[in-house]
Design a protein around this motif. Structure first.
Motif, PDB file in Angstrom:
ATOM      1  N   ILE A  23       0.836  -1.206   0.000  1.00 60.63           N
ATOM      2  CA  ILE A  23       0.000   0.000   0.000  1.00 60.63           C
ATOM      3  C   ILE A  23       0.870   1.255   0.000  1.00 60.63           C
ATOM      4  O   ILE A  23       0.611   2.212  -0.738  1.00 60.63           O
ATOM      5  N   PHE A  24       1.909   1.245   0.810  1.00 60.44           N
ATOM      6  CA  PHE A  24       2.817   2.391   0.887  1.00 60.44           C
ATOM      7  C   PHE A  24       3.494   2.653  -0.465  1.00 60.44           C
ATOM      8  O   PHE A  24       3.554   3.787  -0.932  1.00 60.44           O
ATOM      9  N   LEU A  25       3.985   1.591  -1.100  1.00 62.15           N
ATOM     10  CA  LEU A  25       4.663   1.741  -2.393  1.00 62.15           C
ATOM     11  C   LEU A  25       3.688   2.211  -3.475  1.00 62.15           C
ATOM     12  O   LEU A  25       4.061   2.979  -4.368  1.00 62.15           O
ATOM     13  N   THR A  26       2.447   1.761  -3.402  1.00 66.18           N
ATOM     14  CA  THR A  26       1.429   2.193  -4.377  1.00 66.18           C
ATOM     15  C   THR A  26       1.180   3.697  -4.252  1.00 66.18           C
ATOM     16  O   THR A  26       1.123   4.411  -5.257  1.00 66.18           O
ATOM     17  N   VAL A  27       1.033   4.156  -3.019  1.00 65.81           N
ATOM     18  CA  VAL A  27       0.820   5.590  -2.781  1.00 65.81           C
ATOM     19  C   VAL A  27       2.022   6.385  -3.279  1.00 65.81           C
ATOM     20  O   VAL A  27       1.873   7.424  -3.947  1.00 65.81           O
ATOM     21  N   MET A  28       3.218   5.902  -2.988  1.00 66.96           N
ATOM     22  CA  MET A  28       4.434   6.595  -3.414  1.00 66.96           C
ATOM     23  C   MET A  28       4.572   6.608  -4.938  1.00 66.96           C
ATOM     24  O   MET A  28       5.112   7.545  -5.517  1.00 66.96           O
ATOM     25  N   TYR A  29       4.077   5.561  -5.587  1.00 65.31           N
ATOM     26  CA  TYR A  29       4.124   5.483  -7.058  1.00 65.31           C
ATOM     27  C   TYR A  29       3.318   6.634  -7.660  1.00 65.31           C
ATOM     28  O   TYR A  29       3.788   7.336  -8.564  1.00 65.31           O
ATOM     29  N   TYR A  30       2.103   6.830  -7.153  1.00 66.86           N
ATOM     30  CA  TYR A  30       1.257   7.922  -7.649  1.00 66.86           C
ATOM     31  C   TYR A  30       1.874   9.275  -7.324  1.00 66.86           C
ATOM     32  O   TYR A  30       1.899  10.177  -8.177  1.00 66.86           O
ATOM     33  N   ILE A  31       2.358   9.419  -6.102  1.00 70.10           N
ATOM     34  CA  ILE A  31       2.924  10.703  -5.680  1.00 70.10           C
ATOM     35  C   ILE A  31       4.146  11.063  -6.528  1.00 70.10           C
ATOM     36  O   ILE A  31       4.322  12.221  -6.932  1.00 70.10           O
ATOM     37  N   SER A  32       4.994  10.080  -6.808  1.00 67.91           N
ATOM     38  CA  SER A  32       6.219  10.363  -7.566  1.00 67.91           C
ATOM     39  C   SER A  32       5.936  10.821  -8.988  1.00 67.91           C
ATOM     40  O   SER A  32       6.758  11.514  -9.596  1.00 67.91           O
ATOM     41  N   LEU A  33       4.773  10.438  -9.536  1.00 71.49           N
ATOM     42  CA  LEU A  33       4.433  10.830 -10.900  1.00 71.49           C
ATOM     43  C   LEU A  33       3.582  12.097 -10.964  1.00 71.49           C
ATOM     44  O   LEU A  33       3.412  12.670 -12.050  1.00 71.49           O
ATOM     45  N   LEU A  34       3.046  12.517  -9.846  1.00 74.49           N
ATOM     46  CA  LEU A  34       2.281  13.760  -9.836  1.00 74.49           C
ATOM     47  C   LEU A  34       3.188  14.931 -10.226  1.00 74.49           C
ATOM     48  O   LEU A  34       4.309  15.042  -9.718  1.00 74.49           O
ATOM     49  N   PRO A  35       2.752  15.781 -11.157  1.00 78.28           N
ATOM     50  CA  PRO A  35       3.587  16.919 -11.555  1.00 78.28           C
ATOM     51  C   PRO A  35       4.055  17.759 -10.373  1.00 78.28           C
ATOM     52  O   PRO A  35       5.150  18.320 -10.390  1.00 78.28           O
ATOM     53  N   ILE A  36       3.240  17.812  -9.314  1.00 74.66           N
ATOM     54  CA  ILE A  36       3.580  18.639  -8.167  1.00 74.66           C
ATOM     55  C   ILE A  36       4.785  18.076  -7.396  1.00 74.66           C
ATOM     56  O   ILE A  36       5.443  18.800  -6.642  1.00 74.66           O
ATOM     57  N   SER A  37       5.085  16.785  -7.580  1.00 73.93           N
ATOM     58  CA  SER A  37       6.228  16.188  -6.877  1.00 73.93           C
ATOM     59  C   SER A  37       7.553  16.677  -7.438  1.00 73.93           C
ATOM     60  O   SER A  37       8.590  16.579  -6.780  1.00 73.93           O
ATOM     61  N   GLY A  38       7.520  17.185  -8.671  1.00 72.60           N
ATOM     62  CA  GLY A  38       8.686  17.820  -9.262  1.00 72.60           C
ATOM     63  C   GLY A  38       9.930  16.957  -9.341  1.00 72.60           C
ATOM     64  O   GLY A  38       9.876  15.753  -9.615  1.00 72.60           O
ATOM     65  N   PHE A  39      11.062  17.585  -9.081  1.00 74.59           N
ATOM     66  CA  PHE A  39      12.367  16.938  -9.220  1.00 74.59           C
ATOM     67  C   PHE A  39      12.507  15.730  -8.289  1.00 74.59           C
ATOM     68  O   PHE A  39      13.021  14.685  -8.691  1.00 74.59           O
ATOM     69  N   LEU A  40      12.037  15.854  -7.051  1.00 75.07           N
ATOM     70  CA  LEU A  40      12.168  14.774  -6.082  1.00 75.07           C
ATOM     71  C   LEU A  40      11.382  13.541  -6.525  1.00 75.07           C
ATOM     72  O   LEU A  40      11.846  12.407  -6.381  1.00 75.07           O
ATOM     73  N   GLY A  41      10.181  13.781  -7.070  1.00 74.63           N
ATOM     74  CA  GLY A  41       9.372  12.672  -7.569  1.00 74.63           C
ATOM     75  C   GLY A  41      10.062  11.962  -8.719  1.00 74.63           C
ATOM     76  O   GLY A  41      10.050  10.732  -8.808  1.00 74.63           O
ATOM     77  N   GLY A  42      10.679  12.744  -9.603  1.00 76.78           N
ATOM     78  CA  GLY A  42      11.395  12.158 -10.731  1.00 76.78           C
ATOM     79  C   GLY A  42      12.573  11.319 -10.287  1.00 76.78           C
ATOM     80  O   GLY A  42      12.823  10.238 -10.828  1.00 76.78           O
ATOM     81  N   ILE A  43      13.327  11.796  -9.293  1.00 72.17           N
ATOM     82  CA  ILE A  43      14.466  11.057  -8.767  1.00 72.17           C
ATOM     83  C   ILE A  43      14.006   9.749  -8.141  1.00 72.17           C
ATOM     84  O   ILE A  43      14.606   8.687  -8.359  1.00 72.17           O
ATOM     85  N   TYR A  44      12.922   9.804  -7.374  1.00 67.23           N
ATOM     86  CA  TYR A  44      12.386   8.596  -6.734  1.00 67.23           C
ATOM     87  C   TYR A  44      11.977   7.575  -7.783  1.00 67.23           C
ATOM     88  O   TYR A  44      12.287   6.386  -7.672  1.00 67.23           O
ATOM     89  N   PHE A  45      11.283   8.042  -8.821  1.00 70.82           N
ATOM     90  CA  PHE A  45      10.811   7.116  -9.841  1.00 70.82           C
ATOM     91  C   PHE A  45      11.982   6.525 -10.623  1.00 70.82           C
ATOM     92  O   PHE A  45      11.963   5.360 -11.002  1.00 70.82           O
ATOM     93  N   PHE A  46      13.008   7.334 -10.854  1.00 66.34           N
ATOM     94  CA  PHE A  46      14.182   6.867 -11.611  1.00 66.34           C
ATOM     95  C   PHE A  46      14.871   5.705 -10.903  1.00 66.34           C
ATOM     96  O   PHE A  46      15.304   4.740 -11.542  1.00 66.34           O
ATOM     97  N   PHE A  47      14.970   5.783  -9.577  1.00 65.38           N
ATOM     98  CA  PHE A  47      15.686   4.766  -8.824  1.00 65.38           C
ATOM     99  C   PHE A  47      14.791   3.630  -8.334  1.00 65.38           C
ATOM    100  O   PHE A  47      15.248   2.485  -8.235  1.00 65.38           O
ATOM    101  N   VAL A  48      13.527   3.928  -8.053  1.00 63.77           N
ATOM    102  CA  VAL A  48      12.659   2.927  -7.430  1.00 63.77           C
ATOM    103  C   VAL A  48      11.363   2.678  -8.203  1.00 63.77           C
ATOM    104  O   VAL A  48      10.955   1.525  -8.390  1.00 63.77           O
ATOM    105  N   GLY A  49      10.730   3.756  -8.656  1.00 65.62           N
ATOM    106  CA  GLY A  49       9.387   3.658  -9.200  1.00 65.62           C
ATOM    107  C   GLY A  49       9.201   2.677 -10.334  1.00 65.62           C
ATOM    108  O   GLY A  49       8.187   1.971 -10.399  1.00 65.62           O
TER     109      GLY A  49
END
Length: 291
Positions: A23-49
């Motif tokens: 559940i936690f990873l699912t929530v983080m998946y959506y958050i990392s792709l939200l435009p509002i997550s910006g650079f940090l979301g992109g970094i998270y998705f690049f390494f984990v997402g």
């Protein structure tokens, strides 16, 4: 009774609970792709997402196996079986349509073989069919993927161009000649290869594929498929300018559920495809020769 329920809930909410982690990873998946997550979301998705879809399948399967038995030797087959079952359930709609597809009429005719080399200036004319770049012969293939731009530090949805009908055709021609060809797209009616994917005149719920090889405006050979289900075609366009804003939750959910390495492995192992590779290879062996 109340104490027992509280104790059970406390045990379930521990971080080592695979379902809670999922559940936690699912929530983080959506958050990392939200435009509002910006650079940090992109970094998270690049390494984990990008690997989260596969991790979720494992976590849910492991959670079920863990609740069934404490023995590892029993858990392993349960994890494997459950993972495949989850994969089937997620893709059930596409698989059922694939299984229930009516027979696709495939054939070809060769008037004269022609020589094609790497220096032949090979070009495709794809202007006659609106769907050839948005049609996917593999029923498990996702119709779009994520793209990124280092300049604007942003991500966007884009067409999964490596899995389209056009990509399948061109790749098989290259493999047949055992050398990469310098392909180019053209609207010239005199192009060496002509491809079209149009709505069938006999049944508007299906498509007809026509692949022609020409020489000096004269058709030397042709290969066709009739009765391809319309589910192979992607009606929605994924434009770079939309970034991730258009249909965000729908698209992200589809990626989360269907974009996994396990899905690709199973699909390749089962050779699931509406495109008849063997028949097309037979056609190429007669229609195209090396100089």
């Amino acid at each position: 009774m109340i104490r027992a329920i509280k104790r059970y809930m406390k045990d379930q909410l521990k971080w080592e609970n695979p379902f809670l982690i999922a559940i936690f990873l699912t929530v983080m998946y959506y958050i990392s792709l939200l435009p509002i997550s910006g650079f940090l979301g992109g970094i998270y998705f690049f390494f984990v997402g990008w690997i989260i879809p596969d991790i979720l399948i494992f976590l849910v399967s492991y959670g079920i196996a863990k609740s069934v038995s404490k023995k590892i030797i029993i858990r392993i087959p349960i994890v494997i079986f459950t993972s495949l079952l989850l994969l089937f359930l997620v893709n059930a709609n596409q698989l059922v349509k694939y299984i229930n597809t009516k027979s696709i009429n495939t054939g070809y005719e060769v008037t004269q073989s022609i020589a094609v080399s790497q220096d032949s200036g090979v070009s495709f004319n794809t202007s006659s069919g609106p769907s050839i770049h948005n049609a996917y012969p593999n029923p498990l293939a996702t119709h779009f993927i994520l793209g990124s731009d280092e300049g604007c530090m942003c991500m966007y949805f884009k067409r999964n161009s490596e899995k389209t009908y056009f990509a399948t055709l061109s790749k098989q021609i290259s493999n047949h000649l055992e050398k990469p060809l310098g392909y180019s797209l053209s609207r010239d009616e005199n192009s060496l290869f002509m491809i079209s994917l149009k709505k069938s005149d006999e049944d508007k719920s299906t498509y007809d594929l026509l692949f022609e090889i020409k020489k000096d405006t004269k058709v030397m050979s042709r290969f066709w498929q009739k009765g391809i289900p319309e589910t192979v075609a992607q009606k929605q366009k994924y434009l770079r300018d939309d970034r991730l804003k258009k249909n965000f939750f729908k698209n992200t959910t589809e990626l989360l559920l269907r974009k996994s390495f396990l899905s690709s492995i199973v699909s390749d192992a089962l050779s699931l495809s509406y495109f008849p590779s063997k028949e097309f290879e037979e056609f190429l062996s007669r229609a195209v020769i090396e100089p």
